[in-house]
Design a protein around this motif. Structure first.
Motif, PDB file in Angstrom:
ATOM      1  N   SER A  33       3.926  19.097  15.859  1.00  0.00           N
ATOM      2  CA  SER A  33       4.363  20.486  15.968  1.00  0.00           C
ATOM      3  C   SER A  33       4.948  20.981  14.658  1.00  0.00           C
ATOM      4  N   LEU A  34       4.663  22.228  14.386  1.00  0.00           N
ATOM      5  CA  LEU A  34       5.247  22.946  13.262  1.00  0.00           C
ATOM      6  C   LEU A  34       6.088  24.081  13.831  1.00  0.00           C
ATOM      7  N   GLU A  35       6.858  24.727  12.983  1.00  0.00           N
ATOM      8  CA  GLU A  35       7.650  25.870  13.445  1.00  0.00           C
ATOM      9  C   GLU A  35       6.753  26.978  13.968  1.00  0.00           C
ATOM     10  N   TYR A  36       5.520  27.040  13.485  1.00  0.00           N
ATOM     11  CA  TYR A  36       4.616  28.153  13.799  1.00  0.00           C
ATOM     12  C   TYR A  36       3.333  27.696  14.482  1.00  0.00           C
ATOM     13  N   GLY A  37       3.306  26.516  15.076  1.00  0.00           N
ATOM     14  CA  GLY A  37       2.107  26.041  15.759  1.00  0.00           C
ATOM     15  C   GLY A  37       1.995  24.530  15.704  1.00  0.00           C
ATOM     16  N   THR A  38       0.763  24.036  15.627  1.00  0.00           N
ATOM     17  CA  THR A  38       0.524  22.601  15.532  1.00  0.00           C
ATOM     18  C   THR A  38      -0.439  22.327  14.376  1.00  0.00           C
ATOM     19  N   ALA A  39      -0.436  21.083  13.955  1.00  0.00           N
ATOM     20  CA  ALA A  39      -1.358  20.603  12.931  1.00  0.00           C
ATOM     21  C   ALA A  39      -1.663  19.151  13.263  1.00  0.00           C
ATOM     22  N   ALA A  40      -2.557  18.547  12.493  1.00  0.00           N
ATOM     23  CA  ALA A  40      -2.900  17.143  12.725  1.00  0.00           C
ATOM     24  C   ALA A  40      -3.170  16.470  11.382  1.00  0.00           C
ATOM     25  N   LEU A  41      -2.882  15.184  11.354  1.00  0.00           N
ATOM     26  CA  LEU A  41      -3.159  14.339  10.194  1.00  0.00           C
ATOM     27  C   LEU A  41      -4.112  13.233  10.610  1.00  0.00           C
ATOM     28  N   GLU A  42      -4.840  12.683   9.626  1.00  0.00           N
ATOM     29  CA  GLU A  42      -5.798  11.622   9.903  1.00  0.00           C
ATOM     30  C   GLU A  42      -5.799  10.582   8.791  1.00  0.00           C
ATOM     31  N   ILE A  43      -6.139   9.361   9.198  1.00  0.00           N
ATOM     32  CA  ILE A  43      -6.432   8.273   8.268  1.00  0.00           C
ATOM     33  C   ILE A  43      -7.717   7.610   8.746  1.00  0.00           C
ATOM     34  N   PRO A  44      -8.406   6.879   7.884  1.00  0.00           N
ATOM     35  CA  PRO A  44      -9.642   6.215   8.307  1.00  0.00           C
ATOM     36  C   PRO A  44      -9.380   5.190   9.407  1.00  0.00           C
ATOM     37  N   ALA A  45     -10.276   5.137  10.383  1.00  0.00           N
ATOM     38  CA  ALA A  45     -10.175   4.143  11.450  1.00  0.00           C
ATOM     39  C   ALA A  45     -10.919   2.861  11.079  1.00  0.00           C
ATOM     40  N   ASP A  46     -11.756   2.919  10.065  1.00  0.00           N
ATOM     41  CA  ASP A  46     -12.426   1.717   9.571  1.00  0.00           C
ATOM     42  C   ASP A  46     -12.591   1.828   8.061  1.00  0.00           C
ATOM     43  N   GLY A  47     -13.004   0.749   7.445  1.00  0.00           N
ATOM     44  CA  GLY A  47     -13.181   0.733   5.996  1.00  0.00           C
ATOM     45  C   GLY A  47     -11.941   0.287   5.228  1.00  0.00           C
ATOM     46  N   VAL A  48     -10.772   0.472   5.812  1.00  0.00           N
ATOM     47  CA  VAL A  48      -9.517   0.023   5.214  1.00  0.00           C
ATOM     48  C   VAL A  48      -8.745  -0.685   6.316  1.00  0.00           C
ATOM     49  N   ASP A  49      -8.578  -2.004   6.187  1.00  0.00           N
ATOM     50  CA  ASP A  49      -7.844  -2.754   7.204  1.00  0.00           C
ATOM     51  C   ASP A  49      -6.348  -2.561   6.978  1.00  0.00           C
ATOM     52  N   LEU A  50      -5.708  -1.872   7.897  1.00  0.00           N
ATOM     53  CA  LEU A  50      -4.287  -1.563   7.774  1.00  0.00           C
ATOM     54  C   LEU A  50      -3.394  -2.516   8.548  1.00  0.00           C
ATOM     55  N   ARG A  51      -3.979  -3.360   9.386  1.00  0.00           N
ATOM     56  CA  ARG A  51      -3.166  -4.282  10.194  1.00  0.00           C
ATOM     57  C   ARG A  51      -2.314  -5.181   9.311  1.00  0.00           C
ATOM     58  N   GLY A  52      -0.998  -5.151   9.581  1.00  0.00           N
ATOM     59  CA  GLY A  52      -0.073  -6.000   8.852  1.00  0.00           C
ATOM     60  C   GLY A  52       0.310  -5.495   7.471  1.00  0.00           C
ATOM     61  N   ARG A  53      -0.250  -4.383   7.046  1.00  0.00           N
ATOM     62  CA  ARG A  53       0.068  -3.845   5.713  1.00  0.00           C
ATOM     63  C   ARG A  53       1.472  -3.262   5.703  1.00  0.00           C
ATOM     64  N   ARG A  54       2.126  -3.348   4.540  1.00  0.00           N
ATOM     65  CA  ARG A  54       3.486  -2.828   4.338  1.00  0.00           C
ATOM     66  C   ARG A  54       3.369  -1.525   3.554  1.00  0.00           C
ATOM     67  N   ILE A  55       3.641  -0.415   4.234  1.00  0.00           N
ATOM     68  CA  ILE A  55       3.365   0.913   3.707  1.00  0.00           C
ATOM     69  C   ILE A  55       4.621   1.584   3.154  1.00  0.00           C
ATOM     70  N   LEU A  56       4.507   2.157   1.956  1.00  0.00           N
ATOM     71  CA  LEU A  56       5.488   3.107   1.430  1.00  0.00           C
ATOM     72  C   LEU A  56       4.862   4.477   1.622  1.00  0.00           C
ATOM     73  N   LEU A  57       5.490   5.306   2.443  1.00  0.00           N
ATOM     74  CA  LEU A  57       4.970   6.620   2.818  1.00  0.00           C
ATOM     75  C   LEU A  57       5.663   7.694   1.987  1.00  0.00           C
ATOM     76  N   LEU A  58       4.874   8.564   1.338  1.00  0.00           N
ATOM     77  CA  LEU A  58       5.420   9.568   0.424  1.00  0.00           C
ATOM     78  C   LEU A  58       4.977  10.978   0.775  1.00  0.00           C
ATOM     79  N   ASP A  59       5.898  11.917   0.608  1.00  0.00           N
ATOM     80  CA  ASP A  59       5.587  13.333   0.710  1.00  0.00           C
ATOM     81  C   ASP A  59       6.471  14.072  -0.283  1.00  0.00           C
ATOM     82  N   LEU A  68       0.862  -1.180   0.000  1.00  0.00           N
ATOM     83  CA  LEU A  68       0.000   0.000   0.000  1.00  0.00           C
ATOM     84  C   LEU A  68       0.899   1.231   0.000  1.00  0.00           C
ATOM     85  N   VAL A  69       0.542   2.194  -0.835  1.00  0.00           N
ATOM     86  CA  VAL A  69       1.271   3.457  -0.891  1.00  0.00           C
ATOM     87  C   VAL A  69       0.415   4.508  -0.207  1.00  0.00           C
ATOM     88  N   ALA A  70       1.029   5.317   0.654  1.00  0.00           N
ATOM     89  CA  ALA A  70       0.319   6.384   1.354  1.00  0.00           C
ATOM     90  C   ALA A  70       0.948   7.721   0.987  1.00  0.00           C
TER      91      ALA A  70
END
Length: 190
Positions: free
Chosen positions: A112-138, A70-72
């Protein structure tokens, strides 16, 4: 390249990385004092808009974890990269969203950011992520908070980040120091 492709030689991988770096160097648009005074902004839009540049970047990033299932991609330019790399690898793609963009339930991680805070989210259901091998991209690694937070989300969901990759790393901000024990690849390091 697919996730079922034969292992390639180091020479082929090096050639692919060199070509991607050349394209990023050639096409990145730099703007001083954006979005605030004192910041030098690296606009990768011209890289992604160029067919040869985008293909070179996608191929290079796909080579970072050909065994990922899975690619994220992190909001928002990571979505573009994630889709291209997932199509190349023959996997699915998951968007790591900024807080408030996904319907509940979600897994949320603040950072934390240099100028405050932010947050990220992913689905808690609908996509089973347990045991998945993730390539994380930015697109860019700066202070490292965004990438580290995204990796933490997947760990919390029971997945394994097998590799992370970015197009451009701003080494003077030491963002690499905030990352986990997964391999981290940068096409260009400044």
């Amino acid at each position: 390249m697919s996730k079922h492709a034969a292992i390639e030689s180091e020479d082929v991988a090096a050639e692919r990385s060199t070509r991607a770096a050349e394209m990023v160097d050639q096409l990145t648009r730099w703007r001083d004092d954006f979005p605030t005074p004192g910041v030098r902004f690296a606009d990768l839009t011209p890289v992604f808009a160029d067919a040869e540049g985008f293909r070179a970047v996608v191929d290079c990033l796909a080579g970072c974890a050909p065994d990922a299932d899975l690619v994220a991609g992190i909001d928002a330019r990571g979505f573009l990269l994630g889709a291209g790399v997932a199509a190349t690898l023959g996997t699915g793609v998951l968007a790591v969203r900024k807080a408030g963009k996904l319907p509940p339930p979600v897994i949320n991680r603040e950072y934390s950011l240099e100028y405050g805070t932010a947050a990220l989210e992913i689905p808690a259901d609908g996509v089973d992520l347990r045991g998945r091998r993730i390539l994380l991209l930015d697109d860019v690694l700066a202070t490292g908070g965004t990438l580290a937070a995204a990796a933490g989300l997947f760990h919390q969901a029971g997945a394994e980040v097998v590799a992370a990759a970015v197009v451009l790393e701003l080494t003077f901000l030491n963002g690499r120091d905030r990352q986990g024990d997964y391999p981290l690849t940068s096409i260009v390091r400044i």
